[in-house]
Write a protein that holds these residues in place. Structure first.
Motif, PDB file in Angstrom:
ATOM      1  N   LEU A  36       0.861  -1.177   0.000  1.00  0.00           N
ATOM      2  CA  LEU A  36       0.000   0.000   0.000  1.00  0.00           C
ATOM      3  C   LEU A  36       0.898   1.227   0.000  1.00  0.00           C
ATOM      4  O   LEU A  36       1.676   1.436   0.929  1.00  0.00           O
ATOM      5  CB  LEU A  36      -0.899  -0.006   1.238  1.00  0.00           C
ATOM      6  N   ILE A  37       0.809   2.024  -1.068  1.00  0.00           N
ATOM      7  CA  ILE A  37       1.646   3.209  -1.181  1.00  0.00           C
ATOM      8  C   ILE A  37       0.755   4.431  -1.380  1.00  0.00           C
ATOM      9  O   ILE A  37      -0.425   4.322  -1.663  1.00  0.00           O
ATOM     10  CB  ILE A  37       2.659   3.096  -2.346  1.00  0.00           C
ATOM     11  N   GLY A  38       1.365   5.584  -1.230  1.00  0.00           N
ATOM     12  CA  GLY A  38       0.640   6.825  -1.434  1.00  0.00           C
ATOM     13  C   GLY A  38       1.390   7.976  -0.804  1.00  0.00           C
ATOM     14  O   GLY A  38       2.223   7.774   0.090  1.00  0.00           O
ATOM     15  N   PRO A  39       1.094   9.191  -1.234  1.00  0.00           N
ATOM     16  CA  PRO A  39       1.789  10.360  -0.683  1.00  0.00           C
ATOM     17  C   PRO A  39       1.423  10.585   0.779  1.00  0.00           C
ATOM     18  O   PRO A  39       0.427  10.046   1.284  1.00  0.00           O
ATOM     19  CB  PRO A  39       1.281  11.507  -1.569  1.00  0.00           C
ATOM     20  N   ASN A  40       2.223  11.383   1.470  1.00  0.00           N
ATOM     21  CA  ASN A  40       1.901  11.751   2.844  1.00  0.00           C
ATOM     22  C   ASN A  40       0.529  12.425   2.875  1.00  0.00           C
ATOM     23  O   ASN A  40       0.203  13.246   2.018  1.00  0.00           O
ATOM     24  CB  ASN A  40       2.959  12.707   3.405  1.00  0.00           C
ATOM     25  N   GLY A  41      -0.272  12.054   3.874  1.00  0.00           N
ATOM     26  CA  GLY A  41      -1.602  12.617   3.983  1.00  0.00           C
ATOM     27  C   GLY A  41      -2.660  11.884   3.194  1.00  0.00           C
ATOM     28  O   GLY A  41      -3.830  12.289   3.170  1.00  0.00           O
ATOM     29  N   ALA A  42      -2.272  10.768   2.548  1.00  0.00           N
ATOM     30  CA  ALA A  42      -3.233  10.019   1.738  1.00  0.00           C
ATOM     31  C   ALA A  42      -4.227   9.234   2.583  1.00  0.00           C
ATOM     32  O   ALA A  42      -5.283   8.843   2.099  1.00  0.00           O
ATOM     33  CB  ALA A  42      -2.497   9.074   0.793  1.00  0.00           C
ATOM     34  N   GLY A  43      -3.874   8.965   3.852  1.00  0.00           N
ATOM     35  CA  GLY A  43      -4.762   8.212   4.737  1.00  0.00           C
ATOM     36  C   GLY A  43      -4.272   6.813   5.054  1.00  0.00           C
ATOM     37  O   GLY A  43      -5.042   5.989   5.571  1.00  0.00           O
ATOM     38  N   LYS A  44      -3.000   6.529   4.778  1.00  0.00           N
ATOM     39  CA  LYS A  44      -2.471   5.174   5.006  1.00  0.00           C
ATOM     40  C   LYS A  44      -2.518   4.804   6.484  1.00  0.00           C
ATOM     41  O   LYS A  44      -2.944   3.696   6.843  1.00  0.00           O
ATOM     42  CB  LYS A  44      -1.029   5.074   4.471  1.00  0.00           C
ATOM     43  N   SER A  45      -2.063   5.696   7.352  1.00  0.00           N
ATOM     44  CA  SER A  45      -2.016   5.384   8.787  1.00  0.00           C
ATOM     45  C   SER A  45      -3.414   5.173   9.350  1.00  0.00           C
ATOM     46  O   SER A  45      -3.639   4.291  10.188  1.00  0.00           O
ATOM     47  CB  SER A  45      -1.297   6.496   9.553  1.00  0.00           C
ATOM     48  N   THR A  46      -4.372   5.979   8.892  1.00  0.00           N
ATOM     49  CA  THR A  46      -5.751   5.817   9.354  1.00  0.00           C
ATOM     50  C   THR A  46      -6.312   4.479   8.904  1.00  0.00           C
ATOM     51  O   THR A  46      -7.007   3.781   9.659  1.00  0.00           O
ATOM     52  CB  THR A  46      -6.620   6.968   8.830  1.00  0.00           C
ATOM     53  N   LEU A  47      -6.024   4.086   7.681  1.00  0.00           N
ATOM     54  CA  LEU A  47      -6.498   2.795   7.184  1.00  0.00           C
ATOM     55  C   LEU A  47      -5.903   1.650   7.993  1.00  0.00           C
ATOM     56  O   LEU A  47      -6.623   0.720   8.404  1.00  0.00           O
ATOM     57  CB  LEU A  47      -6.144   2.644   5.709  1.00  0.00           C
ATOM     58  N   ILE A  48      -4.592   1.705   8.240  1.00  0.00           N
ATOM     59  CA  ILE A  48      -3.937   0.647   9.013  1.00  0.00           C
ATOM     60  C   ILE A  48      -4.487   0.607  10.439  1.00  0.00           C
ATOM     61  O   ILE A  48      -4.689  -0.468  11.013  1.00  0.00           O
ATOM     62  CB  ILE A  48      -2.410   0.857   9.015  1.00  0.00           C
ATOM     63  N   GLY A  49      -4.740   1.774  11.009  1.00  0.00           N
ATOM     64  CA  GLY A  49      -5.326   1.818  12.344  1.00  0.00           C
ATOM     65  C   GLY A  49      -6.676   1.135  12.402  1.00  0.00           C
ATOM     66  O   GLY A  49      -7.004   0.441  13.382  1.00  0.00           O
ATOM     67  N   GLN A  50      -7.490   1.305  11.365  1.00  0.00           N
ATOM     68  CA  GLN A  50      -8.793   0.643  11.316  1.00  0.00           C
ATOM     69  C   GLN A  50      -8.629  -0.870  11.159  1.00  0.00           C
ATOM     70  O   GLN A  50      -9.322  -1.657  11.808  1.00  0.00           O
ATOM     71  CB  GLN A  50      -9.623   1.204  10.163  1.00  0.00           C
ATOM     72  N   ILE A  51      -7.710  -1.282  10.309  1.00  0.00           N
ATOM     73  CA  ILE A  51      -7.494  -2.710  10.085  1.00  0.00           C
ATOM     74  C   ILE A  51      -7.025  -3.392  11.369  1.00  0.00           C
ATOM     75  O   ILE A  51      -7.457  -4.501  11.692  1.00  0.00           O
ATOM     76  CB  ILE A  51      -6.484  -2.930   8.945  1.00  0.00           C
ATOM     77  N   VAL A 221      -4.779   7.607  -2.599  1.00  0.00           N
ATOM     78  CA  VAL A 221      -4.684   9.048  -2.834  1.00  0.00           C
ATOM     79  C   VAL A 221      -5.947   9.699  -2.296  1.00  0.00           C
ATOM     80  O   VAL A 221      -7.064   9.326  -2.677  1.00  0.00           O
ATOM     81  CB  VAL A 221      -4.528   9.364  -4.337  1.00  0.00           C
ATOM     82  N   GLU A 222      -5.774  10.632  -1.352  1.00  0.00           N
ATOM     83  CA  GLU A 222      -6.891  11.375  -0.773  1.00  0.00           C
ATOM     84  C   GLU A 222      -7.995  10.445  -0.262  1.00  0.00           C
ATOM     85  O   GLU A 222      -9.181  10.670  -0.477  1.00  0.00           O
ATOM     86  CB  GLU A 222      -7.450  12.379  -1.790  1.00  0.00           C
ATOM     87  N   GLY A 223      -7.558   9.362   0.404  1.00  0.00           N
ATOM     88  CA  GLY A 223      -8.501   8.469   1.059  1.00  0.00           C
ATOM     89  C   GLY A 223      -9.175   7.461   0.167  1.00  0.00           C
ATOM     90  O   GLY A 223     -10.049   6.721   0.623  1.00  0.00           O
ATOM     91  N   ARG A 224      -8.781   7.397  -1.102  1.00  0.00           N
ATOM     92  CA  ARG A 224      -9.386   6.448  -2.039  1.00  0.00           C
ATOM     93  C   ARG A 224      -8.303   5.614  -2.708  1.00  0.00           C
ATOM     94  O   ARG A 224      -7.175   6.080  -2.904  1.00  0.00           O
ATOM     95  CB  ARG A 224     -10.172   7.184  -3.125  1.00  0.00           C
ATOM     96  N   ILE A 225      -8.641   4.377  -3.053  1.00  0.00           N
ATOM     97  CA  ILE A 225      -7.731   3.551  -3.837  1.00  0.00           C
ATOM     98  C   ILE A 225      -7.789   4.028  -5.283  1.00  0.00           C
ATOM     99  O   ILE A 225      -8.812   3.881  -5.964  1.00  0.00           O
ATOM    100  CB  ILE A 225      -8.107   2.061  -3.747  1.00  0.00           C
ATOM    101  N   ALA A 226      -6.690   4.629  -5.743  1.00  0.00           N
ATOM    102  CA  ALA A 226      -6.645   5.174  -7.102  1.00  0.00           C
ATOM    103  C   ALA A 226      -6.325   4.108  -8.130  1.00  0.00           C
ATOM    104  O   ALA A 226      -6.720   4.229  -9.297  1.00  0.00           O
ATOM    105  CB  ALA A 226      -5.606   6.300  -7.176  1.00  0.00           C
ATOM    106  N   ALA A 227      -5.585   3.074  -7.731  1.00  0.00           N
ATOM    107  CA  ALA A 227      -5.221   2.000  -8.660  1.00  0.00           C
ATOM    108  C   ALA A 227      -4.731   0.808  -7.864  1.00  0.00           C
ATOM    109  O   ALA A 227      -4.147   0.953  -6.785  1.00  0.00           O
ATOM    110  CB  ALA A 227      -4.129   2.468  -9.617  1.00  0.00           C
ATOM    111  N   THR A 228      -4.983  -0.383  -8.380  1.00  0.00           N
ATOM    112  CA  THR A 228      -4.440  -1.623  -7.834  1.00  0.00           C
ATOM    113  C   THR A 228      -3.990  -2.479  -8.997  1.00  0.00           C
ATOM    114  O   THR A 228      -4.700  -2.600 -10.001  1.00  0.00           O
ATOM    115  CB  THR A 228      -5.491  -2.401  -7.013  1.00  0.00           C
ATOM    116  N   GLY A 229      -2.796  -3.064  -8.875  1.00  0.00           N
ATOM    117  CA  GLY A 229      -2.316  -3.924  -9.942  1.00  0.00           C
ATOM    118  C   GLY A 229      -0.941  -4.464  -9.637  1.00  0.00           C
ATOM    119  O   GLY A 229      -0.395  -4.268  -8.545  1.00  0.00           O
ATOM    120  N   SER A 230      -0.374  -5.143 -10.606  1.00  0.00           N
ATOM    121  CA  SER A 230       0.985  -5.659 -10.474  1.00  0.00           C
ATOM    122  C   SER A 230       1.993  -4.511 -10.499  1.00  0.00           C
ATOM    123  O   SER A 230       1.635  -3.357 -10.789  1.00  0.00           O
ATOM    124  CB  SER A 230       1.279  -6.629 -11.620  1.00  0.00           C
TER     125      SER A 230
END
Length: 249
Positions: A36-51, A221-230
């Motif tokens: 899971l990647i994304g710029p700072n502020g994308a919401g990664k830490s919040t998502l991991i906290g929920q998981i 990106v901005e709290g949404r999954i913008a793309a998923t793939g290989s």
């Protein structure tokens, strides 16, 4: 298709008027590393906290091995097989390497209230902790004080603590943080070998490590999954390249 080990469905989290997780759906499949990647502020830490159970979602669900764990606390999720490593070390620095590993084994046994002194005499628990230390290459340092370890060795110890939980899935939050080139390579090799034991949801800024390890990549990106793939899909995605990868692609 094989059922996912870990799955979020339409996960949503708001702080006031700000939507930090906006209907996030992703999954982790057996034997894979899903980055899971994304710029700072994308919401990664919040998502991991929920998981992992430290942040309650406002909507959506989290499933582990087909079981809805959305309302379970962090300890219950750990006992169910969800093992987490942290961006910032959560180790007990004045305790020994073995004592830190035993804390994880105690949690896996459902006995976190037991004193470490008695746990050291429990053959099964000690064997679990020692096996985890051997697995990450710290077997010879079991009696060392954790504060004496290098930064890279502390990262390896965090993985050992997670291993003692006999996890069904790992959630790893920036395991390469603060590591130099040699340490990152060592950690990359370690994680590559762990995927067969349990799949890994990997949050990481080190794109060399991500591209070397990931079977799939999701871009937040901005709290949404913008793309998923290989890796190839994400490298070739023009929007991802422009917004996040840049020259790293």
């Amino acid at each position: 298709m094989t059922d996912p080990v870990l799955e979020t469905r339409a996960l949503t989290k708001r702080f006031g008027a700000l939507t930090v997780s906006d209907g996030i759906t992703l999954d982790l499949r057996p034997g894979e590393i899903h980055a899971l990647i994304g710029p700072n502020g994308a919401g990664k830490s919040t998502l991991i906290g929920q998981i992992c159970g430290t942040i309650p979602p406002d909507a959506g669900s989290i499933r582990l091995n087909g079981r809805d764990v959305t309302r379970l606390g962090t300890a219950a999720r750990a006992r169910a097989g969800l093992a987490r490593t942290f961006q910032i070390s959560a180790l007990a620095m004045e305790d020994s390497v073995l004592q830190n590993a035993l804390l994880g084994a105690l949690g896996a046994a459902g006995s976190p209230w037991r004193f470490l002194a008695s746990a050291l005499g429990d053959g099964a628990l000690r064997a679990r902790a020692e096996a985890a230390l051997e697995r990450v290459g710290l077997g010879d340092l079991a009696t060392a004080r954790t504060s004496e370890l290098s930064h890279g060795q502390r990262r390896e110890l965090e993985v050992a603590v997670a291993l003692t939980l006999a996890p069904r899935a790992f959630v790893m939050d920036e395991p390469m943080a603060g590591l130099g080139a040699e340490g990152s390579l060592r950690m990359t090799r370690l994680l590559d070998g762990l995927r067969a034991e349990a799949p890994i949801l990997l949050v990481e800024h080190d794109m060399d490590a991500v591209f070397a390890l990931a079977d799939r990549i999701s871009v937040l990106v901005e709290g949404r999954i913008a793309a998923t793939g290989s890796v190839a899909d994400i490298r070739a995605n023009p929007e991802v390249r422009a917004a996040y990868l840049g020259d790293d692609a």
